[in-house]
Scaffold this motif. Sequence first.
Motif, PDB file in Angstrom:
ATOM      1  N   UNK A 278       0.805  -1.219   0.000  1.00 33.88           N
ATOM      2  CA  UNK A 278       0.000   0.000   0.000  1.00 33.88           C
ATOM      3  C   UNK A 278       0.840   1.273   0.000  1.00 33.88           C
ATOM      4  N   UNK A 279       2.147   1.167   0.316  1.00 33.45           N
ATOM      5  CA  UNK A 279       3.012   2.352   0.297  1.00 33.45           C
ATOM      6  C   UNK A 279       4.173   2.158  -0.685  1.00 33.45           C
ATOM      7  N   UNK A 280       3.977   1.259  -1.634  1.00 32.14           N
ATOM      8  CA  UNK A 280       5.073   0.893  -2.534  1.00 32.14           C
ATOM      9  C   UNK A 280       5.616   2.087  -3.308  1.00 32.14           C
ATOM     10  N   UNK A 281       4.749   2.991  -3.730  1.00 30.72           N
ATOM     11  CA  UNK A 281       5.194   4.093  -4.590  1.00 30.72           C
ATOM     12  C   UNK A 281       5.998   5.159  -3.860  1.00 30.72           C
ATOM     13  N   UNK A 282       5.943   5.160  -2.525  1.00 31.30           N
ATOM     14  CA  UNK A 282       6.707   6.171  -1.783  1.00 31.30           C
ATOM     15  C   UNK A 282       7.762   5.552  -0.872  1.00 31.30           C
ATOM     16  N   UNK A 283       7.823   4.217  -0.804  1.00 31.46           N
ATOM     17  CA  UNK A 283       8.809   3.541   0.029  1.00 31.46           C
ATOM     18  C   UNK A 283       9.951   3.048  -0.859  1.00 31.46           C
ATOM     19  N   UNK A 284      11.165   3.578  -0.625  1.00 29.96           N
ATOM     20  CA  UNK A 284      12.300   3.231  -1.473  1.00 29.96           C
ATOM     21  C   UNK A 284      13.536   2.922  -0.628  1.00 29.96           C
ATOM     22  N   UNK A 285      14.365   2.079  -1.182  1.00 28.95           N
ATOM     23  CA  UNK A 285      15.623   1.717  -0.524  1.00 28.95           C
ATOM     24  C   UNK A 285      16.769   2.466  -1.192  1.00 28.95           C
ATOM     25  N   UNK A 286      17.648   3.038  -0.381  1.00 30.39           N
ATOM     26  CA  UNK A 286      18.840   3.706  -0.888  1.00 30.39           C
ATOM     27  C   UNK A 286      20.043   2.828  -0.558  1.00 30.39           C
ATOM     28  N   UNK A 287      20.753   2.424  -1.574  1.00 28.37           N
ATOM     29  CA  UNK A 287      21.941   1.613  -1.374  1.00 28.37           C
ATOM     30  C   UNK A 287      23.078   2.090  -2.239  1.00 28.37           C
ATOM     31  N   UNK A 288      24.296   1.722  -1.843  1.00 27.89           N
ATOM     32  CA  UNK A 288      25.487   2.051  -2.618  1.00 27.89           C
ATOM     33  C   UNK A 288      26.323   0.792  -2.713  1.00 27.89           C
ATOM     34  N   UNK A 289      26.755   0.452  -3.914  1.00 24.70           N
ATOM     35  CA  UNK A 289      27.528  -0.772  -4.105  1.00 24.70           C
ATOM     36  C   UNK A 289      28.650  -0.532  -5.097  1.00 24.70           C
ATOM     37  N   UNK A 290      29.729  -1.283  -4.914  1.00 29.88           N
ATOM     38  CA  UNK A 290      30.845  -1.194  -5.857  1.00 29.88           C
ATOM     39  C   UNK A 290      30.731  -2.253  -6.946  1.00 29.88           C
ATOM     40  N   UNK A 291      29.770  -3.162  -6.817  1.00 33.84           N
ATOM     41  CA  UNK A 291      29.613  -4.202  -7.832  1.00 33.84           C
ATOM     42  C   UNK A 291      28.444  -3.870  -8.745  1.00 33.84           C
ATOM     43  N   UNK A 292      28.180  -4.728  -9.694  1.00 30.23           N
ATOM     44  CA  UNK A 292      27.078  -4.517 -10.615  1.00 30.23           C
ATOM     45  C   UNK A 292      25.761  -4.492  -9.850  1.00 30.23           C
ATOM     46  N   UNK A 293      24.920  -3.485 -10.129  1.00 26.97           N
ATOM     47  CA  UNK A 293      23.687  -3.309  -9.366  1.00 26.97           C
ATOM     48  C   UNK A 293      22.756  -4.501  -9.549  1.00 26.97           C
ATOM     49  N   UNK A 294      22.613  -5.003 -10.769  1.00 28.02           N
ATOM     50  CA  UNK A 294      21.732  -6.151 -10.992  1.00 28.02           C
ATOM     51  C   UNK A 294      22.208  -7.360 -10.209  1.00 28.02           C
ATOM     52  N   UNK A 295      23.523  -7.516 -10.151  1.00 31.61           N
ATOM     53  CA  UNK A 295      24.069  -8.627  -9.386  1.00 31.61           C
ATOM     54  C   UNK A 295      23.797  -8.426  -7.894  1.00 31.61           C
ATOM     55  N   UNK A 296      23.856  -7.197  -7.446  1.00 26.42           N
ATOM     56  CA  UNK A 296      23.651  -6.914  -6.021  1.00 26.42           C
ATOM     57  C   UNK A 296      22.238  -7.257  -5.583  1.00 26.42           C
ATOM     58  N   UNK A 297      21.231  -7.015  -6.432  1.00 29.04           N
ATOM     59  CA  UNK A 297      19.836  -7.220  -6.025  1.00 29.04           C
ATOM     60  C   UNK A 297      19.283  -8.552  -6.498  1.00 29.04           C
ATOM     61  N   UNK A 298      20.132  -9.409  -7.089  1.00 29.90           N
ATOM     62  CA  UNK A 298      19.641 -10.669  -7.645  1.00 29.90           C
ATOM     63  C   UNK A 298      19.069 -11.590  -6.579  1.00 29.90           C
ATOM     64  N   UNK A 299      19.579 -11.525  -5.371  1.00 30.43           N
ATOM     65  CA  UNK A 299      19.135 -12.415  -4.299  1.00 30.43           C
ATOM     66  C   UNK A 299      18.188 -11.702  -3.344  1.00 30.43           C
ATOM     67  N   UNK A 300      17.481 -10.681  -3.828  1.00 30.02           N
ATOM     68  CA  UNK A 300      16.648  -9.852  -2.955  1.00 30.02           C
ATOM     69  C   UNK A 300      15.567 -10.658  -2.252  1.00 30.02           C
ATOM     70  N   UNK A 301      15.001 -11.642  -2.914  1.00 29.72           N
ATOM     71  CA  UNK A 301      13.889 -12.392  -2.325  1.00 29.72           C
ATOM     72  C   UNK A 301      14.312 -13.190  -1.086  1.00 29.72           C
ATOM     73  N   UNK A 302      15.602 -13.416  -0.937  1.00 37.23           N
ATOM     74  CA  UNK A 302      16.104 -14.149   0.228  1.00 37.23           C
ATOM     75  C   UNK A 302      16.827 -13.247   1.222  1.00 37.23           C
ATOM     76  N   UNK A 303      16.798 -11.956   0.991  1.00 43.39           N
ATOM     77  CA  UNK A 303      17.561 -11.019   1.814  1.00 43.39           C
ATOM     78  C   UNK A 303      16.606 -10.140   2.616  1.00 43.39           C
TER      79      UNK A 303
END
Length: 417
Positions: free
Chosen positions: A302-327
């Motif tokens: 219900x708050x998806x459009x205004x709830x965001x995560x801010x992250x910083x990574x030195x690796x590829x972003x797609x690789x960083x979020x690939x395991x999101x469902x288990x994190x």
Amino acid sequence: MPRYRSLEDIFDEEDEFGLLDVKPRASGAAPPDALNAEIVAEVNTFYETQGRLPNGNSHDLEEMKLGTIWQSICNSPTDAMISADRNKLLGYGHAILPSQGGEALSDEPSEVARDWREDPLEDEIPQSLEDIFDEDDEELPEAAVALRHVTPAAEREQPAHRADMFPCRDFDLFEQGFLDMQERLDSGERTVSPIEDRQELRINEGDYFIHRGLLAYVAEKTELSRRGGKPDHRLRLVFSNGMENDPLMSSLRKALAADKTARYVHRPGIGPLDPDWQADALELTGTIYVARSKSDRPEVKEVRNILHKIGVTSQNVKRRVADARNDPTFLLADVEIVATYDLKNLSRMKIEDLLHRFFDSARPANLTITDRFGKKVHPREWFYILPEHVREAVQLIQSGTLHLYQYDPSSQRITRK
């Protein structure tokens, strides 16, 4: 005490306690034939419910007793027993009694279900492989030949993330560090120690290890999460052969403990407060990313459009979020990357901390997630902001004026102090 000279003297005495008053046994007990008929009736009931005769060798006490009695009486049936044998388990094809003037009983026993514990008949034993393969499987129950609760191989989902080795895209940043470390190890300037099996190894950015004969460098240690109730991090691990992978910190500990040749390379200085301690840590730049959750949890959806995560990574972003469902740091759900910003000549860790502190007033107070072990996790990288707010904050960082502004959650705007 009187002294008796004979039994007559004893019996002539008064029987004060009634010891000689023997009462005859009651004659109301059922005759053996009626008891056997009751056993036959019980066996028929057992046969109707279980589909087989009771086994005298059963581990069940009641079945063992019934089966043992049945084996002792079934070969000597009486009229009463035959009358109680409604399923003709005694082996007779007719239920009409000779005493009733009916047809004589047949001496041919009817087919009775055999217990699976009994030895097979001689003609049921296959004599060759051909006899086995010629068996007709149509009579087998479906449960014996059909697979249930098994996902077909074609439908099985491959894991979204695997910590496999892949080429390091910016290996030139680490190559000289590996060469210098190898020289220090050869000269004895840096020392190593074996990793014990049950050692609780602390892993930090800038650590070097020897793993599988290669030097390994911990280039990045991402946000804190919890696995099984214990703190854990996703790592970026670069190897001296130009490859890298991104295991969990707990997985790296297990891999190092299983490798008998693994060694920890001691850092210089006497501890984290010593300036020399950070000599091996690189100030890596990276990418700022803004992620939106795809979780179906009502409190997130219900708050998806205004709830965001801010992250910083030195690796590829797609690789960083690939395991999101288990994190848990990604709310145990896949995410959508809505914005990315490249860092140039800026420390990744400092920028991430700066952004999180700048938007601290927009951090949800009661955002919790329960992991698969039932532990509550409080992710601290999520904010009630819009992607354009992050873009504006990044521009202020690049211009060096972020300290002059603040984020106002009531108006959802970045305002000048």
